[in-house]
Enzyme design. Structure first.
Site, PDB file in Angstrom:
ATOM      1  CG  HIS A 136      -1.769  -0.908   1.167  1.00  0.00           C
ATOM      2  ND1 HIS A 136      -2.255  -1.700   2.179  1.00  0.00           N
ATOM      3  CD2 HIS A 136      -2.383  -1.789   0.185  1.00  0.00           C
ATOM      4  CE1 HIS A 136      -3.134  -2.665   2.143  1.00  0.00           C
ATOM      5  NE2 HIS A 136      -3.279  -2.624   0.776  1.00  0.00           N
ATOM      6  CD  GLU A 188      -0.895   1.043   4.248  1.00  0.00           C
ATOM      7  OE1 GLU A 188      -2.308   0.927   4.029  1.00  0.00           O
ATOM      8  OE2 GLU A 188       0.093  -0.041   4.298  1.00  0.00           O
ATOM      9  CG  HIS A 240       0.909  -3.421   5.249  1.00  0.00           C
ATOM     10  ND1 HIS A 240      -0.235  -3.202   4.501  1.00  0.00           N
ATOM     11  CD2 HIS A 240       1.320  -4.403   5.041  1.00  0.00           C
ATOM     12  CE1 HIS A 240      -0.207  -4.053   3.363  1.00  0.00           C
ATOM     13  NE2 HIS A 240       0.877  -4.709   3.839  1.00  0.00           N
ATOM     14  CD  GLU A 275      -1.782  -2.655   9.441  1.00  0.00           C
ATOM     15  OE1 GLU A 275      -1.495  -1.389   9.133  1.00  0.00           O
ATOM     16  OE2 GLU A 275      -2.057  -3.630   8.372  1.00  0.00           O
TER      17      GLU A 275
HETATM   18 ZN    ZN Z   1      -1.721  -1.597   4.362  1.00  0.00          ZN
END
Ligand code: ZN
Length: 381
Positions: A175, A178, A268, A344
């Site tokens: 992504h 990010e 991420h 994350e």
């Molecule tokens: Zn992500």
């Protein structure tokens, strides 16, 4: 400063690497703005633009239409990142009103310099990516290869190092918005290529690392939040990647098939949750208690090592057999019997250990990478 420059309207630009903003109107030092959607996609949330001509005056920047962004909860309690030297990023006074203009974030900031930049998180440019790859590739014992190419023709860079048997894959920025994920990678590569670092020396004896610092260069350069040049979310392509839609994932997964995988981390950022956490691979069809226990043991080690990591907040866990195998972490755990996880980091701050000046930052992302790797050594021992 002339009277003219005190009343002249500011200028706003985003025609550069990872730039993203649409200017709706400018009046003096106030502007109404909107975020462009990812190409061929509904997703939007990443922004990055430069304001010039505002030195010594208070800017009022209103980004509108945010209630239909990918993660509206991401705006609540969020403060925009700002930098006057494009090196150190601070947080600006930011207010979100869901009822104003389809969801409006108002940023107020008084720059000292002639230009200042605003972004959803400290950007990590493709030029910096190439600096990172070149520096790592020039280090002792590091091999570099191009696993494949993106739809825009950019290389999918992979750095390999270490002489051990354990195959460790670290991947980031599926992504592209990010960007903290590639700051994490910079911390990881700094550590692993440091000939003096004791954890790195031992890890290089035990493991063979395969590191993909940026899985989605097209989305990164285009200023996307979540997708590649074709508007495809790469972290939903791992079950059946294709050359047409997701050559990035196809190249990485093929390379993993050649080496096998013992341990993998997919890095991420999360828009809504103000904490650092993992998402695991619960619910894969091939789940074993031993594999799950190995994952939980790693998580426990990391939680003990750094106050920036916690296990209370995170995503709901998939029920047995319900894992989404199109996501990297689940596919890797299922395909290779690996211990794999999605890391994350917050766009906001880590609420357990807040930093009012910077929030979550590149600096903290890089330090977290070191703790993740030191934890890996402890886990292997
Ligand atoms: Zn992500």
């Amino acid at each position: 400063m002339t009277p003219d420059s005190l009343s002249a309207p500011i200028s706003i630009d985003a025609g550069f690497d990872s730039g993203n903003i649409e200017v709706l109107s400018i009046e003096g030092t106030s502007a109404r703005l909107a975020i462009r959607r990812d190409h061929q996609s509904e997703f939007f949330q990443w922004f990055h633009f430069r304001v010039s001509g505002g030195a010594g005056r208070t800017l009022e920047l209103k980004i509108t239409g945010l209630a239909s962004a990918a993660y509206p909860d991401g705006w609540v309690g969020y403060r925009a990142c700002v930098s006057e030297d494009r090196d150190t990023w601070y947080r600006a006074e930011t207010r979100y009103d869901a009822a104003e203009g389809g969801g409006t974030m108002t940023i107020r900031y008084t720059p000292q310099a002639a230009t200042c930049s605003f972004a959803y998180f400290a950007p990590y440019s493709m030029e910096r990516h190439h600096d990172l790859v070149a520096e790592a590739a020039a280090s002792e014992g590091v091999a570099h290869r191009v696993l494949g190419r993106s739809l825009d023709g950019q290389p999918i860079d992979c750095l390999s190092l270490g002489e051990g048997e354990k195959q460790v894959w670290l991947i980031a920025r599926q992504h592209p918005g990010e960007s903290m994920a590639e700051w994490w990678m910079e911390g990881a590569l700094d550590m692993l290529t440091d000939p003096a670092d004791p954890h790195a020396r031992k890890l290089r004896q035990l493991c063979r690392f395969h590191i993909v610092p940026n899985c989605n260069p097209d989305g990164s350069r285009r200023g996307h939040l979540r997708t590649n040049a074709a508007g495809v979310n790469l972290n939903r392509e791992w079950l059946e990647p294709s050359a047409e839609r997701s050559p990035e994932v196809l190249a990485i997964r093929n390379a993993m098939d050649e080496t096998g995988v013992h341990f993998a981390m997919d890095v991420h950022g999360d828009e809504a949750i103000p904490a650092v956490f993992f998402a695991g691979f619960e619910g894969i069809p091939g789940w074993t208690e031993a594999q799950g226990e190995a994952y939980r043991r790693y998580r426990t080690i990391l939680e003990r090592r750094t106050p920036d990591f916690q296990t209370k907040r995170g995503y709901p866990v998939a029920r047995p057999g319900k894992a989404n195998l199109s996501m990297a972490t689940n596919q890797i755990a299922q395909r290779f019997g690996a211990v794999s996880m999605t890391l994350e980091m917050p766009f906001k701050d880590n609420d357990d250990l807040p930093d009012p000046a910077q929030g979550w930052s590149p600096e903290r992302s890089k330090l977290l990478a070191r703790e993740c790797l030191a934890s890996l050594l402890e886990w292997l021992a």
